[in-house]
Structure formats: C-alpha cells, structure tokens
Scaffold this active site. Sequence first.
Site, PDB file in Angstrom:
ATOM      1  N   ARG A 240     150.119 -28.574  13.020  1.00  0.00           N
ATOM      2  CA  ARG A 240     150.137 -30.037  12.935  1.00  0.00           C
ATOM      3  C   ARG A 240     151.545 -30.516  13.228  1.00  0.00           C
ATOM      4  NH1 ARG A 240     145.572 -30.573  13.266  1.00  0.00           N
ATOM      5  NH2 ARG A 240     144.080 -31.676  11.962  1.00  0.00           N
ATOM      6  N   GLU A 269     152.161 -38.137  17.168  1.00  0.00           N
ATOM      7  CA  GLU A 269     151.257 -38.089  18.338  1.00  0.00           C
ATOM      8  C   GLU A 269     150.580 -39.434  18.547  1.00  0.00           C
ATOM      9  OE1 GLU A 269     148.326 -35.013  17.780  1.00  0.00           O
ATOM     10  OE2 GLU A 269     149.888 -33.530  17.404  1.00  0.00           O
ATOM     11  N   HIS A 287     147.470 -31.525  22.104  1.00  0.00           N
ATOM     12  CA  HIS A 287     146.598 -31.257  20.952  1.00  0.00           C
ATOM     13  C   HIS A 287     145.201 -30.835  21.418  1.00  0.00           C
ATOM     14  CE1 HIS A 287     146.113 -32.284  16.423  1.00  0.00           C
ATOM     15  NE2 HIS A 287     145.299 -31.316  16.765  1.00  0.00           N
TER      16      HIS A 287
HETATM   17  C1  GLV Z   1     142.516 -29.882  15.152  1.00  0.00           C
HETATM   18  O1  GLV Z   1     143.682 -30.069  15.124  1.00  0.00           O
HETATM   19  C2  GLV Z   1     141.713 -29.694  13.969  1.00  0.00           C
HETATM   20  O2  GLV Z   1     142.228 -29.824  12.855  1.00  0.00           O
HETATM   21  O3  GLV Z   1     140.515 -29.417  14.127  1.00  0.00           O
END
Ligand code: GLV
Length: 328
Positions: A240, A269, A287
């Site tokens: 993250r 982001e 991401h």
């Molecule tokens: C993606 O980042 C998720 O948490 O599924």
Amino acid sequence: MSLPKLLMARAVFPEVLERLSAHFEVQANQADTVWSKAELTERLKGKQAAFTTGGDRIDAEVLAACPDLKICANMAVGYNNFDIDAMTAAGVLATNAPDVLTETTADFGFALLMATARRIAESEHFLRAGQWTKWSFDMFAGSDIHGATLGILGMGRIGQGIARRGAHGFGMNVIYHNRSRLEAGLEAECKARYVSKEELLKTADHLVLVLPYSAASHHAMGAAELALMKPTATLVNIARGGIVDDAALALALKNKTIAAAGLDVFEGEPLVHPGLLDVPNVVLTPHIASASIPTRLAMANLAADNLIAFIGGKAPLTPLNPAVLERR
Ligand code: GLV
C-alpha cells in the site's frame, strides 16, 4: 416486495452487475466516475448496501450521514479505506476479497522484482527512444535474482506466495519479518527464515513489501530504514502507499543509496511523488498487482457473494467485523 438498495461505487464486470441486479435495486456507476467523499456520501443515503473498491473511504462521517447502510463489500483484500471500528459501532458489516487474488498478486510481485532488478522498463524506454546504436558489455547490467537473498516484509498469504516462488523457482535464500512468526510447517514449505526487521533490511538483496497498511505500518520504510539497505539492493512495494515514505525513497534512488525500486502503490494515489518520476532506476505501475481478468472477476464475484449472502440472511464468506452479525 421492494428490493434493498445497493450503490456501486465504481464500474464492474457487466455479468457481476447482472447477478447483483437479481437481488438489489442497483445504482450502478458504469461510467466509472470517481466520486469525492461528499458525492459518495450523498449517493449512499437511503442505500442498505455498497460495493466499494480500495479508494472509497467509509468512516464515521459517512456512516453518520447514511443510517440505512448495513453492509459494505470491498472488492480488494486491503481494507484501509474502511474505518472498521466505526463500522462496527454503526452496525455496518464490512467484507473484503482475500484468497482469490493471492497467486496472481504474488506473480506480479515477482514480475515487478524481475523488471526492477534486470532493468527491463529502463532498457525498453531506451530502445523505444531510438537510443540503441551499439551493444556494450555493461549495457543495463542489473543484479541477479537466482541465488540472491530475498527479503519479505509481511508474511501473509501473498508474502508466502512470493517466498515459494523465490525459494522453489529461483533458488533464492528467503528471509522474512512479520508481526508474528509463521508456524514451522509453513516456514519449511516456504523455505523461509524468520529474522529481525533490522537484519532483513541489512541483508536482503531484494526486499518485497507485502504488509497491510495501518497507522502502525505508516512509513515502515522511511529514510532510516532505507539507509540500512545495501547500495546494490532493490525494493519492491506491492502492499500500500504510505508504507514507504515516497519522498525519502525518491532521494535514496537519486543518490543511489539503493540500486532500484519497483512500485505498484503510492502515497496519495493516483498522484505519484514527482521525485519518483524523475529517476530512471524505478519501475512504476498503477496499482495493478491483482489485475488479471480471471482474478479481478473472482474478486468482484466474491464481493457480490458477500452482498447476496448477507441480504438473504446467510453468512457472508469473508466478514471483517463478524461481531455485527452476532447482533443481527
Ligand atoms: C489491492 O490492492 C487489494 O487490496 O486488493
């Protein structure tokens, strides 16, 4: 009998929307507009259910304005967009989408590690820009994956998937650090050795971050931690944004105090720290670690399964605050 009302915070596969429409009066967002928190709150008013993604914040303020809300199903394994305590206090069930994305995300972590260590993105840009006029002995020479020491910070299911790939596929020496140590059988399966965070940072040739984001993991990789890493090391973040101090990382990459980084997640982001856009020794992706078609479909279907089960009075598959169910 009227159906319960469901808000889709973002666009989703049409077949998932169709499934949900048999159980809910759905307000869809197939234009995939990204709503501000105020817009999301306005649309959530009068809805019993929400289908959310990791960018949709559900906190005490939203909950206070939406007293009809009973369930929010996240199409993500991470759920730092949810204030779980506030949701529990408000009697709102939270669900996430674990397991179905584990192997796909571990594949991607490895892809990003290889692209970073072997300088694939940088060399491709060079070629596309027409700069390749001759071969030379050290052109885009990077570091080896096979036989190197792979460090993993955060050893949940995805971390274990990366460890297995490294140990069994590439003969890597795998070390890890986690809040709690894995049981011996799992350690043996992953061929992974538990070490302190300091040893992990100091000895890893490649360090992959797979820990969940929380107040405790905020800037778990800041200037001090980056300074412990080898100057030849690579860092990969598929966890993250906010776990790495992106400004400190941009500086470390610029000053080459670490060799390179591969980043799929960022602080703030979809904005990316300008210092990261300025340095060549970083591979940047938007991401997408879980983004294979079958996996994204499975994640969406799991979120839908949770919504459908809950509204039908059955047990949701992946509740995050099951205490809410006991009070039902
Ligand atoms: C993606 O980042 C998720 O948490 O599924």
